[in-house]
Design an enzyme around this catalytic site. Sequence first.
Site, PDB file in Angstrom:
ATOM      1  CB  CYS A   1     -20.715   2.022  41.247  1.00 53.07           C
ATOM      2  SG  CYS A   1     -19.407   2.949  42.043  1.00 53.07           S
ATOM      3  N   GLY A   2     -23.346   2.381  39.237  1.00 51.25           N
ATOM      4  CA  GLY A   2     -24.560   1.753  38.678  1.00 51.25           C
ATOM      5  C   GLY A   2     -24.712   2.014  37.189  1.00 51.25           C
TER       6      GLY A   2
ATOM      7  NE  ARG B   1      -8.425   5.845  39.862  1.00 51.51           N
ATOM      8  CZ  ARG B   1      -9.556   5.316  40.299  1.00 51.51           C
ATOM      9  NH1 ARG B   1      -9.550   4.245  41.045  1.00 51.51           N
ATOM     10  NH2 ARG B   1     -10.723   5.850  39.999  1.00 51.51           N
ATOM     11  CE  LYS B   2     -12.948   1.910  38.535  1.00 52.51           C
ATOM     12  NZ  LYS B   2     -14.280   1.749  39.077  1.00 52.51           N
TER      13      LYS B   2
ATOM     14  N   GLY C   1     -25.914   6.278  43.328  1.00 49.94           N
ATOM     15  CA  GLY C   1     -26.161   7.154  44.470  1.00 49.94           C
ATOM     16  C   GLY C   1     -25.270   8.375  44.523  1.00 49.94           C
TER      17      GLY C   1
ATOM     18  NE  ARG D   1     -16.548  -5.021  45.203  1.00 43.29           N
ATOM     19  CZ  ARG D   1     -16.051  -3.782  45.113  1.00 43.29           C
ATOM     20  NH1 ARG D   1     -14.885  -3.568  44.535  1.00 43.29           N
ATOM     21  NH2 ARG D   1     -16.710  -2.753  45.611  1.00 43.29           N
TER      22      ARG D   1
HETATM   23  C1  HEM Z   1     -13.564   7.349  42.153  1.00 44.38           C
HETATM   24  C2  HEM Z   1     -14.619   6.753  41.679  1.00 44.38           C
HETATM   25  C3  HEM Z   1     -15.312   5.609  42.364  1.00 44.38           C
HETATM   26  C4  HEM Z   1     -15.434   5.331  43.682  1.00 44.38           C
HETATM   27  C5  HEM Z   1     -14.888   6.105  44.854  1.00 44.38           C
HETATM   28  C6  HEM Z   1     -16.204   4.116  43.783  1.00 44.38           C
HETATM   29  C7  HEM Z   1     -16.568   3.520  44.972  1.00 44.38           C
HETATM   30  C8  HEM Z   1     -17.249   2.351  45.080  1.00 44.38           C
HETATM   31  C9  HEM Z   1     -17.665   1.745  46.297  1.00 44.38           C
HETATM   32  C10 HEM Z   1     -17.425   2.336  47.678  1.00 44.38           C
HETATM   33  C11 HEM Z   1     -18.276   0.593  46.000  1.00 44.38           C
HETATM   34  C12 HEM Z   1     -18.864  -0.428  46.960  1.00 44.38           C
HETATM   35  C13 HEM Z   1     -20.036   0.037  47.690  1.00 44.38           C
HETATM   36  C14 HEM Z   1     -20.644  -1.093  48.456  1.00 44.38           C
HETATM   37  O1  HEM Z   1     -21.326  -1.909  47.850  1.00 44.38           O
HETATM   38  O2  HEM Z   1     -20.430  -1.166  49.688  1.00 44.38           O
HETATM   39  C15 HEM Z   1     -18.237   0.431  44.607  1.00 44.38           C
HETATM   40  C16 HEM Z   1     -18.725  -0.660  43.933  1.00 44.38           C
HETATM   41  C17 HEM Z   1     -18.678  -0.770  42.585  1.00 44.38           C
HETATM   42  N1  HEM Z   1     -18.255   0.160  41.689  1.00 44.38           N
HETATM   43 FE1  HEM Z   1     -17.433   1.908  42.113  1.00 44.38          FE
HETATM   44  N2  HEM Z   1     -16.517   3.677  42.547  1.00 44.38           N
HETATM   45  C18 HEM Z   1     -16.006   4.557  41.647  1.00 44.38           C
HETATM   46  C19 HEM Z   1     -16.142   4.511  40.293  1.00 44.38           C
HETATM   47  C20 HEM Z   1     -16.719   3.463  39.611  1.00 44.38           C
HETATM   48  C21 HEM Z   1     -16.882   3.422  38.189  1.00 44.38           C
HETATM   49  C22 HEM Z   1     -16.505   4.537  37.238  1.00 44.38           C
HETATM   50  C23 HEM Z   1     -17.422   2.214  37.898  1.00 44.38           C
HETATM   51  C24 HEM Z   1     -17.758   1.674  36.553  1.00 44.38           C
HETATM   52  C25 HEM Z   1     -18.790   2.055  35.926  1.00 44.38           C
HETATM   53  C26 HEM Z   1     -17.613   1.518  39.136  1.00 44.38           C
HETATM   54  C27 HEM Z   1     -18.154   0.267  39.248  1.00 44.38           C
HETATM   55  C28 HEM Z   1     -18.416  -0.354  40.433  1.00 44.38           C
HETATM   56  C29 HEM Z   1     -18.957  -1.679  40.523  1.00 44.38           C
HETATM   57  C30 HEM Z   1     -19.292  -2.606  39.362  1.00 44.38           C
HETATM   58  C31 HEM Z   1     -19.124  -1.938  41.869  1.00 44.38           C
HETATM   59  C32 HEM Z   1     -19.637  -3.234  42.486  1.00 44.38           C
HETATM   60  C33 HEM Z   1     -18.487  -4.113  42.803  1.00 44.38           C
HETATM   61  C34 HEM Z   1     -17.859  -4.820  41.623  1.00 44.38           C
HETATM   62  O3  HEM Z   1     -18.461  -5.743  41.053  1.00 44.38           O
HETATM   63  O4  HEM Z   1     -16.705  -4.465  41.270  1.00 44.38           O
HETATM   64  N3  HEM Z   1     -17.172   2.295  40.158  1.00 44.38           N
HETATM   65  N4  HEM Z   1     -17.612   1.516  44.051  1.00 44.38           N
HETATM   66  S1  SF4 Z   2     -21.741   2.514  44.984  1.00 42.60           S
HETATM   67 FE1  SF4 Z   2     -20.586   3.946  43.689  1.00 42.60          FE
HETATM   68  S2  SF4 Z   2     -22.135   5.230  42.643  1.00 42.60           S
HETATM   69 FE2  SF4 Z   2     -23.157   4.147  44.306  1.00 42.60          FE
HETATM   70  S3  SF4 Z   2     -23.124   5.635  45.937  1.00 42.60           S
HETATM   71 FE3  SF4 Z   2     -21.305   4.320  46.213  1.00 42.60          FE
HETATM   72  S4  SF4 Z   2     -19.617   5.337  45.099  1.00 42.60           S
HETATM   73 FE4  SF4 Z   2     -21.559   6.312  44.480  1.00 42.60          FE
END
Ligand code: HEM
Ligand code: SF4
Length: 548
Positions: A436-437, A172-173, A431, A58
Amino acid sequence: MTTAIEEYKSGLSFETIWEKIMRYGREGWDQIEEQDIHALKWYGVFVRKQTPGCFMIRVRVPGGILESGGMRSEQLRVLADITRDYGKDIIDITTRQQIQLRWIRMEALPEVLAKLTAAGLSTMQTGFDNIRNVTTCPVAGLSADEAMDSRQLVKELNDSIVGNWVVANLPRKFNITVSGCCDNCTHGEINDVALMPAALNGTIGYNVWVGGALGAWGTQRSVSLNGFVAPHEAVELCHAILAVFNERGNREKRTKARLKFLLDEMGLDAFRAVVVDLLSFPLRPAGVELTREHSHRDHIGVHAQKTDGMHYVGLNVPTGRLKLDQAYELARLAEVYGSGELRMTTAQNVIIPHVSAEGLEPLLAEPVLEELPADPMPFMRGLISCTGNTFCPFAQIETKERTRELAQYLDASIGRKVMESVGVLEIHASGCPNSCGNPHTGQIGLIGKKVRVDGVMTEAADIYLGAEHGMLGSFNERWKTGIPFAQVGPVLKELLTDFIREREEWEPFRQWCIRAGHIKGELKDFAPMHKDENVPDLFKRASGMEPQ
Ligand code: HEM
Ligand code: SF4
């Protein structure tokens, strides 16, 4: 009580993590110890079980705009070269304006990271308990619609974060957005800290909002801290908030560790008082918000820049996924028609700035714009999609291809009518419930799940409706649960056909969803909304001042 993960983190430093990367680079990925999977994320390296032996990288892109004044074409070429030489096929643009590369082999990691560094690109602190990429309006400094240019502040903030271990082991983040744009294009409402444009006693600066978050552990819109900072005070303010979070945030329960939980625990006033105590300047009460009330802009299409007679051109990248040849073409187009600069948006799209009036016609006629159009149909234009099960271990469903097909279906069937009546309708898809979306901020949200249909596990989605833009708007609400994905298109087509037929001329999607009984919520009087108010009028109403 110290938890295992906190104990593990307390033994880390940038140096020890780098040593681990070097060692695993020599010994091979199968030697990686379970806990070290987290450590690698400090350097933007992510283990992916879908790609055994290979990693996701990333890349941090502050504000979607790099230090050199833009994500320059040569940097995009370096990213494409790395993908070609060490990875595979695709480059993903994320909703925090970053880049994700796939299929990078462990033994190539030191070389890849060195190449990124040489190109002025950093992967640092892009995962785990870190301050994620600082987002900003992708047309900062270009837009006639901005209160101020946020780029310098984003740079200073980023420089104060990257490589600073004091803020690299948070509970946390932590997400920060800085917006000089009056259209809330980075969704301040979902960030831990949002600095939003405001005016106070003749100064243009930022109102401070805190505690926004999405995700399975609870969604919450950010709330006003009742604070106003001038741009030169903003970095200190952010670090004061971070210091309080660092010291008092919950390190025993990760599900309760985001800033919003600390705010709940302390109360907003007490939290503000502790932050104020750390500042070298008095925190003034909030000024007048300059963010338009119900506004959100995606910056797609051709727009005049504010001063120099040039244009920026926003191109739609379906689901944020660039193929390699598209990435090379974008780099070329930025050089031929612009200044070499490229920017990325929080809606996973790309902007080419500094295009002359004469350059517009040939740029718009370039073949790659058939795939990355400046005038997309409304559903593809408003589509955001997280990674999904192709690479993400948490995913319940495949997202990128499914949602691309969904947008194509809706565009072909009712796209024209939607465009004529409301312009764009956003679909934000995740998903899984981790969100994250950003499924809560699109007017239509999809959260993937599996359901049993005739005894067979089938990919499906919960459908959410009616997000209202703006800092004081609303997240969308669940409308239907567990719709098999193959039926999501027809179900939405029927709903949106009713919307187009029944809506009053002034009526936004959320209001109609409430009036039609699809979601609960409060009907507001939207008729006199300030949506079309231009920036000079907005300033005069808010502050009696002319914009910069
Ligand atoms: C415990 C909760 C969460 C987990 C376990 C999680 C997990 C992940 C994972 C595994 C990816 C990368 C997937 C890939 O592309 O291979 C990802 C990407 C991302 N997630 Fe999450 N996520 C969480 C919560 C959130 C939340 C609440 C947000 C904000 C709305 C968020 C925003 C993002 C973003 C923006 C990315 C793309 C990378 C970046 O630009 O930082 N995530 N997340
Ligand atoms: S990128 Fe985030 S919202 Fe999408 S499937 Fe993975 S953990 Fe779930």
